[in-house]
Design an enzyme around this catalytic site. Structure first.
Site, PDB file in Angstrom:
ATOM      1  N   THR A  66       5.542   2.849  -7.634  1.00 42.93           N
ATOM      2  CA  THR A  66       5.381   3.486  -6.528  1.00 42.93           C
ATOM      3  C   THR A  66       5.785   2.751  -5.705  1.00 42.93           C
ATOM      4  O   THR A  66       6.551   1.472  -5.704  1.00 42.93           O
ATOM      5  CB  THR A  66       3.852   3.669  -6.380  1.00 42.93           C
ATOM      6  OG1 THR A  66       3.299   2.420  -5.967  1.00 42.93           O
ATOM      7  CG2 THR A  66       3.092   4.314  -7.422  1.00 42.93           C
ATOM      8  N   CYS A  67       5.797   2.933  -4.020  1.00 46.35           N
ATOM      9  CA  CYS A  67       6.422   2.297  -3.043  1.00 46.35           C
ATOM     10  C   CYS A  67       5.665   1.075  -2.783  1.00 46.35           C
ATOM     11  O   CYS A  67       6.192   0.026  -2.322  1.00 46.35           O
ATOM     12  CB  CYS A  67       6.298   3.133  -1.784  1.00 46.35           C
ATOM     13  SG  CYS A  67       4.631   3.792  -1.219  1.00 46.35           S
ATOM     14  N   ASN A  68       4.406   0.872  -3.472  1.00 47.02           N
ATOM     15  CA  ASN A  68       3.566  -0.455  -3.303  1.00 47.02           C
ATOM     16  C   ASN A  68       3.623  -1.059  -4.579  1.00 47.02           C
ATOM     17  O   ASN A  68       3.146  -2.468  -4.409  1.00 47.02           O
ATOM     18  CB  ASN A  68       2.325  -0.035  -2.747  1.00 47.02           C
ATOM     19  CG  ASN A  68       2.294   0.284  -1.133  1.00 47.02           C
ATOM     20  OD1 ASN A  68       3.196  -0.234  -0.449  1.00 47.02           O
ATOM     21  ND2 ASN A  68       1.617   1.447  -0.743  1.00 47.02           N
ATOM     22  N   ARG A  69       3.955  -0.815  -5.423  1.00 50.99           N
ATOM     23  CA  ARG A  69       3.810  -1.655  -6.675  1.00 50.99           C
ATOM     24  C   ARG A  69       4.589  -1.123  -7.788  1.00 50.99           C
ATOM     25  O   ARG A  69       4.861   0.190  -7.939  1.00 50.99           O
ATOM     26  CB  ARG A  69       2.327  -1.642  -7.280  1.00 50.99           C
ATOM     27  CG  ARG A  69       1.641  -0.204  -7.639  1.00 50.99           C
ATOM     28  CD  ARG A  69       0.274  -0.412  -7.832  1.00 50.99           C
ATOM     29  NE  ARG A  69      -0.154   1.006  -8.023  1.00 50.99           N
ATOM     30  CZ  ARG A  69      -1.480   1.155  -8.739  1.00 50.99           C
ATOM     31  NH1 ARG A  69      -2.313   0.251  -8.492  1.00 50.99           N
ATOM     32  NH2 ARG A  69      -1.806   2.440  -8.829  1.00 50.99           N
TER      33      ARG A  69
END
Length: 92
Positions: A66-69
């Site tokens: 994802t954008c964060n992980r």
């Protein structure tokens, strides 16, 4: 990806205990520019998953990006070596 999120076991209802290995990076462990480089876009998902699944000692794997992980979960065979798997991930 060098941070081990967890090494644990899940209780499977049909097969008993299933051990798994997890590794990844997130917004707490790596700065955004590096996380963006590790994110796997849709067009690379197939080749990356094929390479991960073909890694030595990997019976099953899941990739979460994802954008964060970015995280990889593996059901390891007895021959699985975490250090060798990290090296394989760095080549992708």
């Amino acid at each position: 990806m060098t941070n081990i999120i967890s090494q644990s076991s899940l209780l499977g209802k049909s097969r008993g205990a299933v051990r798994f290995f997890a590794t990844g990076v997130n917004h707490r462990t790596l700065f955004l520019p590096l996380r963006e480089r590790l994110a796997v876009p849709d067009v690379r998902l197939g080749p990356v998953m094929s390479a991960l699944a073909a890694s030595q000692g990997v019976q099953e794997c899941i990739l979460l990006s994802t954008c964060n992980r970015t995280e990889v979960y593996v059901v390891p065979a007895p021959s699985f070596c975490p250090e060798a798997f990290h090296t394989e991930i760095e080549r992708l």
